[in-house]
Scaffold this motif. Structure first.
Motif, PDB file in Angstrom:
ATOM      1  N   PRO A 146       0.818  -1.223   0.000  1.00  0.00           N
ATOM      2  CA  PRO A 146       0.000   0.000   0.000  1.00  0.00           C
ATOM      3  C   PRO A 146       0.850   1.272   0.000  1.00  0.00           C
ATOM      4  O   PRO A 146       2.031   1.229   0.333  1.00  0.00           O
ATOM      5  CB  PRO A 146      -0.777  -0.113   1.318  1.00  0.00           C
ATOM      6  CG  PRO A 146       0.096  -0.935   2.210  1.00  0.00           C
ATOM      7  CD  PRO A 146       0.814  -1.904   1.301  1.00  0.00           C
ATOM      8  N   PRO A 147       0.217   2.409  -0.342  1.00  0.00           N
ATOM      9  CA  PRO A 147       0.886   3.701  -0.178  1.00  0.00           C
ATOM     10  C   PRO A 147       1.157   3.929   1.310  1.00  0.00           C
ATOM     11  O   PRO A 147       0.689   3.169   2.152  1.00  0.00           O
ATOM     12  CB  PRO A 147      -0.131   4.717  -0.685  1.00  0.00           C
ATOM     13  CG  PRO A 147      -1.177   3.943  -1.380  1.00  0.00           C
ATOM     14  CD  PRO A 147      -1.156   2.575  -0.826  1.00  0.00           C
ATOM     15  N   LEU A 148       1.884   4.985   1.644  1.00  0.00           N
ATOM     16  CA  LEU A 148       2.226   5.227   3.045  1.00  0.00           C
ATOM     17  C   LEU A 148       1.349   6.312   3.685  1.00  0.00           C
ATOM     18  O   LEU A 148       0.869   7.211   3.013  1.00  0.00           O
ATOM     19  CB  LEU A 148       3.695   5.640   3.152  1.00  0.00           C
ATOM     20  CG  LEU A 148       4.702   4.617   2.593  1.00  0.00           C
ATOM     21  CD1 LEU A 148       6.126   5.133   2.777  1.00  0.00           C
ATOM     22  CD2 LEU A 148       4.537   3.254   3.258  1.00  0.00           C
ATOM     23  N   PHE A 149       1.158   6.177   4.985  1.00  0.00           N
ATOM     24  CA  PHE A 149       0.472   7.170   5.824  1.00  0.00           C
ATOM     25  C   PHE A 149      -0.938   7.488   5.311  1.00  0.00           C
ATOM     26  O   PHE A 149      -1.673   6.578   4.988  1.00  0.00           O
ATOM     27  CB  PHE A 149       1.340   8.431   5.959  1.00  0.00           C
ATOM     28  CG  PHE A 149       2.734   8.114   6.440  1.00  0.00           C
ATOM     29  CD1 PHE A 149       2.938   7.598   7.719  1.00  0.00           C
ATOM     30  CD2 PHE A 149       3.835   8.275   5.617  1.00  0.00           C
ATOM     31  CE1 PHE A 149       4.205   7.269   8.168  1.00  0.00           C
ATOM     32  CE2 PHE A 149       5.111   7.947   6.054  1.00  0.00           C
ATOM     33  CZ  PHE A 149       5.301   7.446   7.333  1.00  0.00           C
TER      34      PHE A 149
ATOM     35  N   PRO B 292      -0.801  -6.642   3.077  1.00  0.00           N
ATOM     36  CA  PRO B 292      -0.360  -6.677   4.481  1.00  0.00           C
ATOM     37  C   PRO B 292      -0.461  -5.323   5.186  1.00  0.00           C
ATOM     38  O   PRO B 292      -0.392  -4.270   4.547  1.00  0.00           O
ATOM     39  CB  PRO B 292       1.111  -7.093   4.363  1.00  0.00           C
ATOM     40  CG  PRO B 292       1.535  -6.608   3.014  1.00  0.00           C
ATOM     41  CD  PRO B 292       0.317  -6.606   2.128  1.00  0.00           C
ATOM     42  N   ASP B 293      -0.616  -5.377   6.502  1.00  0.00           N
ATOM     43  CA  ASP B 293      -0.447  -4.184   7.339  1.00  0.00           C
ATOM     44  C   ASP B 293       1.051  -4.014   7.545  1.00  0.00           C
ATOM     45  O   ASP B 293       1.742  -4.969   7.913  1.00  0.00           O
ATOM     46  CB  ASP B 293      -1.061  -4.413   8.729  1.00  0.00           C
ATOM     47  CG  ASP B 293      -2.563  -4.177   8.749  1.00  0.00           C
ATOM     48  OD1 ASP B 293      -3.119  -3.806   7.700  1.00  0.00           O
ATOM     49  OD2 ASP B 293      -3.166  -4.365   9.829  1.00  0.00           O
ATOM     50  N   LEU B 294       1.568  -2.817   7.330  1.00  0.00           N
ATOM     51  CA  LEU B 294       2.967  -2.562   7.669  1.00  0.00           C
ATOM     52  C   LEU B 294       3.044  -2.421   9.188  1.00  0.00           C
ATOM     53  O   LEU B 294       2.146  -1.849   9.797  1.00  0.00           O
ATOM     54  CB  LEU B 294       3.452  -1.266   7.002  1.00  0.00           C
ATOM     55  CG  LEU B 294       3.456  -1.266   5.480  1.00  0.00           C
ATOM     56  CD1 LEU B 294       3.776   0.129   4.956  1.00  0.00           C
ATOM     57  CD2 LEU B 294       4.481  -2.266   4.962  1.00  0.00           C
ATOM     58  N   PRO B 295       4.124  -2.958   9.821  1.00  0.00           N
ATOM     59  CA  PRO B 295       4.255  -2.779  11.273  1.00  0.00           C
ATOM     60  C   PRO B 295       4.103  -1.294  11.644  1.00  0.00           C
ATOM     61  O   PRO B 295       4.652  -0.422  10.967  1.00  0.00           O
ATOM     62  CB  PRO B 295       5.680  -3.274  11.547  1.00  0.00           C
ATOM     63  CG  PRO B 295       5.964  -4.252  10.452  1.00  0.00           C
ATOM     64  CD  PRO B 295       5.235  -3.722   9.249  1.00  0.00           C
ATOM     65  N   GLY B 296       3.316  -1.033  12.685  1.00  0.00           N
ATOM     66  CA  GLY B 296       3.108   0.351  13.120  1.00  0.00           C
ATOM     67  C   GLY B 296       1.942   1.038  12.431  1.00  0.00           C
ATOM     68  O   GLY B 296       1.644   2.198  12.718  1.00  0.00           O
ATOM     69  N   THR B 297       1.268   0.339  11.493  1.00  0.00           N
ATOM     70  CA  THR B 297       0.124   0.943  10.799  1.00  0.00           C
ATOM     71  C   THR B 297      -1.099   0.042  10.932  1.00  0.00           C
ATOM     72  O   THR B 297      -0.973  -1.127  11.291  1.00  0.00           O
ATOM     73  CB  THR B 297       0.397   1.167   9.292  1.00  0.00           C
ATOM     74  OG1 THR B 297       0.396  -0.101   8.626  1.00  0.00           O
ATOM     75  CG2 THR B 297       1.734   1.851   9.064  1.00  0.00           C
TER      76      THR B 297
ATOM     77  N   LEU C 203       3.693  14.349  12.656  1.00  0.00           N
ATOM     78  CA  LEU C 203       3.333  14.933  11.360  1.00  0.00           C
ATOM     79  C   LEU C 203       1.969  14.418  10.938  1.00  0.00           C
ATOM     80  O   LEU C 203       1.802  13.215  10.706  1.00  0.00           O
ATOM     81  CB  LEU C 203       4.353  14.549  10.283  1.00  0.00           C
ATOM     82  CG  LEU C 203       5.765  15.117  10.388  1.00  0.00           C
ATOM     83  CD1 LEU C 203       6.616  14.581   9.241  1.00  0.00           C
ATOM     84  CD2 LEU C 203       5.750  16.637  10.361  1.00  0.00           C
ATOM     85  N   ALA C 204       1.003  15.313  10.828  1.00  0.00           N
ATOM     86  CA  ALA C 204      -0.330  14.944  10.341  1.00  0.00           C
ATOM     87  C   ALA C 204      -0.888  13.708  11.063  1.00  0.00           C
ATOM     88  O   ALA C 204      -1.413  12.791  10.440  1.00  0.00           O
ATOM     89  CB  ALA C 204      -0.292  14.712   8.830  1.00  0.00           C
ATOM     90  N   GLY C 205      -0.725  13.669  12.386  1.00  0.00           N
ATOM     91  CA  GLY C 205      -1.301  12.577  13.166  1.00  0.00           C
ATOM     92  C   GLY C 205      -0.431  11.329  13.264  1.00  0.00           C
ATOM     93  O   GLY C 205      -0.821  10.352  13.891  1.00  0.00           O
ATOM     94  N   ASN C 206       0.739  11.348  12.657  1.00  0.00           N
ATOM     95  CA  ASN C 206       1.654  10.213  12.738  1.00  0.00           C
ATOM     96  C   ASN C 206       2.887  10.620  13.539  1.00  0.00           C
ATOM     97  O   ASN C 206       3.429  11.697  13.319  1.00  0.00           O
ATOM     98  CB  ASN C 206       2.140   9.795  11.346  1.00  0.00           C
ATOM     99  CG  ASN C 206       0.987   9.465  10.422  1.00  0.00           C
ATOM    100  OD1 ASN C 206       0.392   8.411  10.526  1.00  0.00           O
ATOM    101  ND2 ASN C 206       0.667  10.397   9.536  1.00  0.00           N
ATOM    102  N   ILE C 207       3.338   9.726  14.455  1.00  0.00           N
ATOM    103  CA  ILE C 207       4.580  10.022  15.169  1.00  0.00           C
ATOM    104  C   ILE C 207       5.699   9.214  14.525  1.00  0.00           C
ATOM    105  O   ILE C 207       5.730   7.986  14.604  1.00  0.00           O
ATOM    106  CB  ILE C 207       4.451   9.705  16.671  1.00  0.00           C
ATOM    107  CG1 ILE C 207       3.307  10.537  17.255  1.00  0.00           C
ATOM    108  CG2 ILE C 207       5.757  10.024  17.394  1.00  0.00           C
ATOM    109  CD1 ILE C 207       3.034  10.279  18.713  1.00  0.00           C
ATOM    110  N   LEU C 208       6.594   9.929  13.859  1.00  0.00           N
ATOM    111  CA  LEU C 208       7.688   9.279  13.135  1.00  0.00           C
ATOM    112  C   LEU C 208       8.971   9.358  13.948  1.00  0.00           C
ATOM    113  O   LEU C 208       9.349  10.436  14.416  1.00  0.00           O
ATOM    114  CB  LEU C 208       7.943   9.973  11.790  1.00  0.00           C
ATOM    115  CG  LEU C 208       7.038   9.614  10.608  1.00  0.00           C
ATOM    116  CD1 LEU C 208       5.644  10.156  10.810  1.00  0.00           C
ATOM    117  CD2 LEU C 208       7.626  10.175   9.329  1.00  0.00           C
ATOM    118  N   GLY C 209       9.657   8.218  14.103  1.00  0.00           N
ATOM    119  CA  GLY C 209      10.954   8.207  14.750  1.00  0.00           C
ATOM    120  C   GLY C 209      11.998   8.812  13.817  1.00  0.00           C
ATOM    121  O   GLY C 209      11.778   8.916  12.614  1.00  0.00           O
TER     122      GLY C 209
END
Lengths: 90, 233
Positions: B32-35, B62-67, B162-168
């Motif tokens: 899938p696309p991201l975010f 598949p679900d990507l880990p963390g999504t 960023l836009a509701g996502n917490i990125l490491g």
């Protein structure tokens, strides 16, 4: 691989607006320079505007800086097209 | 038959994977696309899975880990984790082909031996730029003047919302550097309105730009048909 003809800035802005708002070709063809955008179109929220700017950069191969973006830019379709044309000439 | 959830194992955990099996050995992994783009295109991808079924092709999303339903926090996940996870998923489900959408290609960029069908690919920095712009706009509404450069700097020092996502830091840095790869076996497909080079163009609209998640059944069918024809032995 084949390349398609390059888009004019106005055609690119029209195509991106069509994709964001989910309009038909006919509906978006009715946009004129005076068509009001921000405020008049509820779909055009800050997230949609962010996507619009990045997509225009990508399609027209331009870079848009933070300080070039203000409310006036999204007042009308004409303003946005004029901005895109100016960026392409730069 | 309707799609059903199966799982795949990665890093000692189970992650979910939507599966539409036809019993065929033609098995395609849909990346899938991201975010936010993933949310906007989820319905379209599920429509593609149904249509692939009518072409006797099994598909896995598949679900990507963390999504999505993943129990891991996105903040703990890197692009390397996504690459390892998808490799594990592909092995466990005996995948024969890979179809990636938008920035999804970045998460399978190291699977060089695979056959890649690539829809409207985009580099990581472009995705981050849109997300940072959303953050700048939100900050402005609360009277803060943030810039893209400042946010990039902050991401180097720690996690960034960023836009509701917490990125490491690692995910941000890896995505920011991730270019569209050139694969040995690839078919690049774009929308008709996109003037960049492609092997094929499909009529439809950029659902990843849509303000609200939407569908385009004709485009989903055209995508499935193109994937199925490309997979013909």
């Amino acid at each position: 691989m084949h390349n398609k003809v390059e888009l004019t800035p106005e055609a690119a802005v029209r195509a991106v607006m069509r994709d964001i708002l989910g309009l038909s070709q006919e509906q978006v063809a009715e946009f004129t320079a005076e068509t009001e955008l921000f405020g008049a179109l509820p779909e055009l929220d800050s997230m949609a505007v962010a996507g619009l700017l990045t997509e225009l950069e990508d399609r027209l191969d331009i870079m848009i800086e933070d300080d070039e973006v203000d409310g006036e830019l999204f007042e009308t379709f004409g303003n946005l097209v004029a901005f895109a044309e100016m960026k392409v000439r730069e | 038959m309707a799609p059903a959830f199966v799982d795949y194992e990665f890093a000692g955990r189970k992650e979910l994977c939507l599966c539409h099996s036809t019993g065929s050995t033609r098995r395609v992994l849909l990346v899938p696309p991201l975010f936010d783009e993933m949310n906007r295109m989820r319905k379209m991808l599920v429509d593609v899975m149904h249509a692939l079924g009518s072409f006797e092709t099994s598909s896995f999303l598949p679900d990507l880990p963390g999504t999505n339903e993943s129990l891991v926090a996105l903040e703990q996940v890197s692009l390397s984790d996504w690459r390892d996870a998808l490799r594990a998923c592909a092995e466990q489900h005996e995948i024969s082909h890979i179809a990636s959408f938008r920035a999804g290609i970045l998460a399978v960029a190291e699977m060089e031996a695979a056959h890649h069908w690539i829809f409207s690919p985009v580099k990581g920095a472009t995705i981050l730029r849109t997300m940072m712009r959303t953050r700048v706009a939100a900050d402005r509404e609360s009277g803060l003047n943030t810039s893209l450069a400042e946010l990039t700097e902050q991401a180097g020092a720690g996690s960034l919302e960023l836009a509701g996502n917490i990125l490491g830091s690692e995910l941000f840095a890896q995505l920011n550097a991730a270019e569209i790869p050139d694969m040995t076996s690839q078919r690049i497909v774009r929308l008709e309105s996109d003037s960049k080079p492609a092997d094929s163009h499909i009529a439809g609209s950029a659902l990843w730009l849509r303000a609200e998640p939407d569908e385009d059944p004709a485009m989903s069918f055209a995508i499935a048909q193109d994937i199925a024809e490309w997979m013909e032995p």
